[in-house]
Scaffold this motif. Structure first.
Motif, PDB file in Angstrom:
ATOM      1  N   ASP A  18      -9.141   6.589   0.378  1.00  0.00           N
ATOM      2  CA  ASP A  18      -9.334   5.669  -0.747  1.00  0.00           C
ATOM      3  C   ASP A  18     -10.576   4.816  -0.536  1.00  0.00           C
ATOM      4  N   GLN A  86      -2.605   4.072  -9.531  1.00  0.00           N
ATOM      5  CA  GLN A  86      -3.410   2.924  -9.093  1.00  0.00           C
ATOM      6  C   GLN A  86      -4.168   2.275 -10.242  1.00  0.00           C
ATOM      7  N   CYS A 128      -6.811   1.793   1.652  1.00  0.00           N
ATOM      8  CA  CYS A 128      -6.383   2.091   0.285  1.00  0.00           C
ATOM      9  C   CYS A 128      -6.964   1.041  -0.643  1.00  0.00           C
ATOM     10  N   LEU A 129      -7.480   1.491  -1.788  1.00  0.00           N
ATOM     11  CA  LEU A 129      -8.079   0.552  -2.737  1.00  0.00           C
ATOM     12  C   LEU A 129      -7.050  -0.439  -3.276  1.00  0.00           C
ATOM     13  N   HIS A 170      -2.583  11.411   1.268  1.00  0.00           N
ATOM     14  CA  HIS A 170      -2.545   9.985   0.913  1.00  0.00           C
ATOM     15  C   HIS A 170      -2.440   9.832  -0.611  1.00  0.00           C
ATOM     16  N   GLU A 171      -3.256  10.601  -1.352  1.00  0.00           N
ATOM     17  CA  GLU A 171      -3.255  10.474  -2.821  1.00  0.00           C
ATOM     18  C   GLU A 171      -1.961  11.021  -3.411  1.00  0.00           C
ATOM     19  N   HIS A 174       0.729   8.557  -3.418  1.00  0.00           N
ATOM     20  CA  HIS A 174       0.653   7.587  -4.519  1.00  0.00           C
ATOM     21  C   HIS A 174       1.445   8.084  -5.737  1.00  0.00           C
TER      22      HIS A 174
END
Ligand code: NI
Length: 206
Positions: A18, A86, A128-129, A170-171, A174
């Motif tokens: 991210d 996100q 992470c953003l 990771h994505e 989400h």
């Protein structure tokens, strides 16, 4: 700190997901040029915790409009991956671009799923953003095979290793309402979340 190292395949690489470093010129070029930026949700926004639903044929127009805006927002952040939840959209879509230089290699993955994962694990530093400024080592399968659809609806397959494998996992998390801090010990997670809350509060005061 804004590490975006792509030292693939070492077990202690300081790669981040991210929130990778990226030159600020990213927004001005390529397919993301005219797109309007989307605000990126921060923890503890409950929309980050919802499970996203699969993209169906009726969602095609929305996703085609959303993807360039997600990419533009990701480049501007700057980051190397961004998932639809996100930006408050509960659809199974994420975007990423692991290129380090100004040559863009944007990817849009619709309805991604992991169909195989290696027994071998790797530990990388992730960020992470949605948790700006927070980084921690996360252990995940070193290699994964992914099935997804592209923006045109074509079925694709991707064998990922190194930073790419970390990023897609990771994505994908989400899309299930899972954040990288959920994969840490409770002690480490609470420490990061407290630190984030404190920093966001300080930022709001400024
Ligand atoms: Ni993230």
């Amino acid at each position: 700190m804004a590490a975006d190292t792509t030292t693939a395949d070492t077990t202690t690489a300081d790669a981040t997901t991210d929130a990778g470093a990226r030159s600020a010129s990213g927004v001005a070029t390529g397919i993301v040029a005219p797109a309007e930026l989307l605000p990126i949700l921060l923890v503890p926004d409950p929309r980050l915790r919802a499970r996203a639903r699969p993209v169906g044929p009726a969602d095609a127009d929305e996703v085609r409009a959303l993807a360039p805006r997600m990419l533009a927002s990701m480049y501007a952040a700057p980051g190397i991956g961004l998932a639809a939840p996100q930006v408050g959209v509960g659809l199974r879509v994420f975007v990423m671009d692991l290129q380090k230089d100004d040559a863009k290699a944007p990817m849009v993955l619709v309805n991604p799923e992991i169909v195989a994962a290696s027994a071998e694990l790797v530990t990388r530093e992730e960020g992470c953003l949605s948790l700006p400024g927070q980084y921690a080592d996360v252990t995940r399968p070193a290699r994964v095979r992914l099935r997804y659809q592209d923006l045109a609806g074509a079925r694709c397959e991707l064998d990922a290793e190194g930073l790419l494998a970390t990023c897609v996992q990771h994505e994908l998390d989400h899309l299930d309402g899972v954040l990288f801090v959920d994969r840490l010990s409770a002690l480490k997670r609470n420490m990061l979340l407290r630190k984030l809350a404190k920093e966001l509060k300080a930022r709001a005061r400024d």
